[in-house]
Motif scaffolding. Structure first.
Motif, PDB file in Angstrom:
ATOM      1  N   ILE A  21       0.850  -1.188   0.000  1.00 34.65           N
ATOM      2  CA  ILE A  21       0.000   0.000   0.000  1.00 34.65           C
ATOM      3  C   ILE A  21       0.886   1.239   0.000  1.00 34.65           C
ATOM      4  CG2 ILE A  21      -1.738   1.326   1.276  1.00 34.65           C
ATOM      5  CD1 ILE A  21      -2.503  -1.370   2.655  1.00 34.65           C
ATOM      6  N   TYR A  22       0.607   2.153  -0.917  1.00 37.65           N
ATOM      7  CA  TYR A  22       1.222   3.482  -0.892  1.00 37.65           C
ATOM      8  C   TYR A  22       0.124   4.498  -0.587  1.00 37.65           C
ATOM      9  CZ  TYR A  22       5.285   1.516  -3.389  1.00 37.65           C
ATOM     10  OH  TYR A  22       6.390   0.774  -3.769  1.00 37.65           O
ATOM     11  N   LEU A  23       0.223   5.184   0.540  1.00 38.28           N
ATOM     12  CA  LEU A  23      -0.706   6.264   0.854  1.00 38.28           C
ATOM     13  C   LEU A  23      -0.136   7.557   0.280  1.00 38.28           C
ATOM     14  CD1 LEU A  23      -1.635   5.455   4.579  1.00 38.28           C
ATOM     15  CD2 LEU A  23      -2.796   4.720   2.480  1.00 38.28           C
ATOM     16  N   THR A  24      -0.915   8.202  -0.593  1.00 43.04           N
ATOM     17  CA  THR A  24      -0.417   9.348  -1.334  1.00 43.04           C
ATOM     18  C   THR A  24      -1.330  10.561  -1.190  1.00 43.04           C
ATOM     19  OG1 THR A  24      -1.593   8.746  -3.365  1.00 43.04           O
ATOM     20  CG2 THR A  24       0.596   7.785  -3.044  1.00 43.04           C
ATOM     21  N   HIS A  25      -0.881  11.663  -1.786  1.00 43.98           N
ATOM     22  CA  HIS A  25      -1.670  12.899  -1.886  1.00 43.98           C
ATOM     23  C   HIS A  25      -2.116  13.410  -0.515  1.00 43.98           C
ATOM     24  CE1 HIS A  25      -3.873  16.010  -3.874  1.00 43.98           C
ATOM     25  NE2 HIS A  25      -3.799  15.446  -5.069  1.00 43.98           N
TER      26      HIS A  25
END
Length: 250
Positions: free
Chosen positions: A211-215
């Motif tokens: 999982i990449y949590l972005t923005h």
């Protein structure tokens, strides 16, 4: 498939996905010179980019699309979003089209790109899934909610690149005008940490997904808070970070 997140946040967004055959960009929201520099830093030559796929035509997602002209890169966006995109030579403009209301699949150097509708204050915003025959990646950036159609499109991914934009209490307590607060918190705004966590509860199967949590908002969120919210939600399903999945806040 290799993932390089070259830029993330309100200052600009750009994701590079690379296989042994090609690299594509999802969004190009920082200056083209910065994209060139960041590509080279991760070992990708700009002239090796096979295509640029745009989620929507807000400046933090399209600022660098004129990069396409220099390297003759096709740029894909929905018909609606092309209304807001300029600076791309006409012969490079490609439309992500629907067939009977469903976006078709595109094959770019063996990478199968499928689009799905998102909910944002743009003309015709979309997210993407990309598969190379072995790995499926989902990219879900600006959206005010995650519906069943989006969950179905993203399910079965090995990698999830998804926004965790804000904590609602921080938005409410902040100094933005009420109209901006209402936009962020609306169904056509951005995902809160809790909304992202709820979506990932439905998507993660505990099979080692990344999982990449972005923005993340620099004013209305904190990396530790976003990560903790997702970890707690997945723990309630019996999944632990580092054992059942990996998580990184960008």
């Amino acid at each position: 498939m290799k993932v390089n997140i070259l830029a993330s946040g309100s200052g600009g967004n750009c994701v590079a996905l690379t296989t042994s055959l090609a690299t594509i960009l999802i969004d190009a929201g920082v200056a083209k010179t910065k994209i060139e520099k960041r590509l080279l830093e991760v070992g990708i030559r700009p002239d090796e980019i096979a295509a640029i796929f745009v989620t929507h035509a807000h400046s933090d997602h399209i600022k660098g699309v004129p990069l396409a002209n220099k390297y003759r890169i096709p740029v894909y966006a929905t018909y609606g979003e092309w209304k807001g995109i300029s600076g791309v030579d006409e012969e490079l403009q490609q439309v992500v089209e629907t067939i009977h209301g469903v976006y078709g699949k595109l094959d770019v150097s063996g990478m199968i790109v499928q689009s799905f509708r998102t909910h944002h204050d743009a003309y015709e915003p979309i997210g993407y899934t990309v598969t190379d025959g072995e790995t499926k990646v989902s990219i879900c950036l600006d959206t005010g909610k995650v519906d069943e159609e989006m969950l179905t499109a993203m399910s079965g991914s090995v990698i999830y690149i998804i926004e965790a934009n804000h904590e609602p209490a921080m938005v409410e307590a902040g100094d933005y005008p009420d109209s901006v607060k209402a936009r962020i918190l609306s169904d056509n705004g951005h995902l809160s940490n809790e909304q992202t966590a709820t979506a990932l509860q439905r998507l993660i199967r505990g099979s080692g997904e990344k999982i990449y949590l972005t923005h993340l908002s620099s004013k209305n969120n904190m990396p530790t808070l976003a990560e903790m919210t997702v970890k707690q939600a997945l723990k309630r399903k019996g999944f632990e970070a580092g054992k059942h999945y990996e998580i990184e806040v960008v």
